[in-house]
Design an enzyme around this catalytic site. Structure first.
Site, PDB file in Angstrom:
ATOM      1  N   ASP A   1     -30.830  33.349  68.986  1.00 49.33           N
ATOM      2  CA  ASP A   1     -31.404  32.223  70.241  1.00 49.33           C
ATOM      3  C   ASP A   1     -32.430  31.898  70.040  1.00 49.33           C
ATOM      4  O   ASP A   1     -33.417  32.711  69.813  1.00 49.33           O
ATOM      5  CB  ASP A   1     -30.548  33.240  71.186  1.00 49.33           C
ATOM      6  CG  ASP A   1     -29.353  33.040  71.005  1.00 49.33           C
ATOM      7  OD1 ASP A   1     -28.332  33.173  70.372  1.00 49.33           O
ATOM      8  OD2 ASP A   1     -28.837  33.007  72.282  1.00 49.33           O
TER       9      ASP A   1
ATOM     10  N   HIS B   1     -32.718  37.180  68.427  1.00 53.01           N
ATOM     11  CA  HIS B   1     -33.522  36.391  69.230  1.00 53.01           C
ATOM     12  C   HIS B   1     -34.130  35.829  67.186  1.00 53.01           C
ATOM     13  O   HIS B   1     -35.228  36.246  66.872  1.00 53.01           O
ATOM     14  CB  HIS B   1     -34.725  36.773  70.310  1.00 53.01           C
ATOM     15  CG  HIS B   1     -33.984  37.013  71.740  1.00 53.01           C
ATOM     16  ND1 HIS B   1     -32.460  37.408  71.867  1.00 53.01           N
ATOM     17  CD2 HIS B   1     -33.315  35.938  72.446  1.00 53.01           C
ATOM     18  CE1 HIS B   1     -32.168  37.026  72.567  1.00 53.01           C
ATOM     19  NE2 HIS B   1     -32.279  36.012  72.962  1.00 53.01           N
TER      20      HIS B   1
HETATM   21 ZN   LIG Z   1     -31.679  32.966  75.302  1.00 47.35          ZN
END
Ligand SMILES: [Zn+2]
Length: 248
Positions: free
Chosen positions: A44, A196
């Protein structure tokens, strides 16, 4: 020209169809993969610097990743470097999906605001890759029925996760290894993992370790679309060249 027309059509839709939220269908919310023995590794908050290394590390392990991109979080999606990162991930076979425009908590927004957050990044991903995404990850995993209704209108499935390393919330690298070890020992039928793209140690340490463990456990490392048996994109056309509309 075609895209100008599509924009006009979508703007008209925005003004009419999107205006009445009541009694709408709810988008599917996905938290787990359904294809046996699959793992979907998702990343992400990009596009970000580390995407090339993450993509290469995935490829070396014969893994397909899924990237949930923002339109304007760490930088504008239309900046040449960011557009190049997204195109690279897409062209190397990874799934490209929406993490909404500005990483707001969608559950706090109005109907129009939700559509604005969703529509602007969908358009950007279409322009950059030629693919119109069919998956959105709501920022913070946060959604309500209004968000699900808006997502359904837009043809988006909402994709959350059932495992996270905690890389973006201060979990240390050794602690992340321990979480991975516990997961592998438990050996669930499928895994839908959140990491992430913006965390250096995810790229340099945790992802390589995770991949090694997952491969050792015999999982198939595929995209969210593959692991759920759903299409990654609503439609695919030619990517566009940058023009004056490529700005945030
Ligand atoms: Zn996020």
């Amino acid at each position: 020209m075609l895209f100008t027309k599509i924009s006009v059509v979508l703007a008209t839709l925005a003004a009419s169809v999107f205006a009445a939220p009541h009694k709408r269908q709810l988008a599917q919310v996905i938290t787990t993969c359904t294809e046996p023995n699959t793992v979907a590794l998702t990343f992400d908050d990009g596009p970000y610097y580390y995407i090339y290394d993450i993509s290469r590390t995935l490829a070396a392990a014969n893994a397909t990743g899924t990237f949930f991109f923002n339109g304007n979080n760490y930088g504008c999606i239309y900046n040449a470097d960011n557009a190049k990162r997204i195109k690279y991930a897409h062209d190397h076979g990874h799934q490209v999906a929406s993490h909404t425009w500005g990483h707001k908590d969608l559950a706090t927004l109005t109907w129009d605001e939700i559509h604005d957050e969703m529509w602007r990044v969908e358009e950007a991903l279409l322009k950059i890759t030629g693919a119109y995404p069919a998956f959105t990850r709501p920022p913070f995993g946060s959604y309500n029925d209004l968000v699900r209704q808006a997502a359904a209108v837009r043809g988006q499935a909402l994709a959350n996760w059932d495992f996270e390393t905690g890389d973006a919330v201060g979990v240390t690298v050794p602690e992340q290894y321990a979480k991975i070890d516990e997961l592998i020992a438990r050996h669930p039928n499928t895994i839908l993992s959140l990491q992430h793209e913006t965390i250096a140690s995810t790229m340099t340490e945790v992802l390589p370790y995770f991949l090694q463990q997952l491969q050792g456990a015999g999982y198939r490392l595929v995209s969210v679309a593959e692991c759920t048996g759903l299409p990654a994109y609503q439609y695919v056309t030619e990517p566009q060249q940058p023009d004056e509309t490529w700005q945030c």
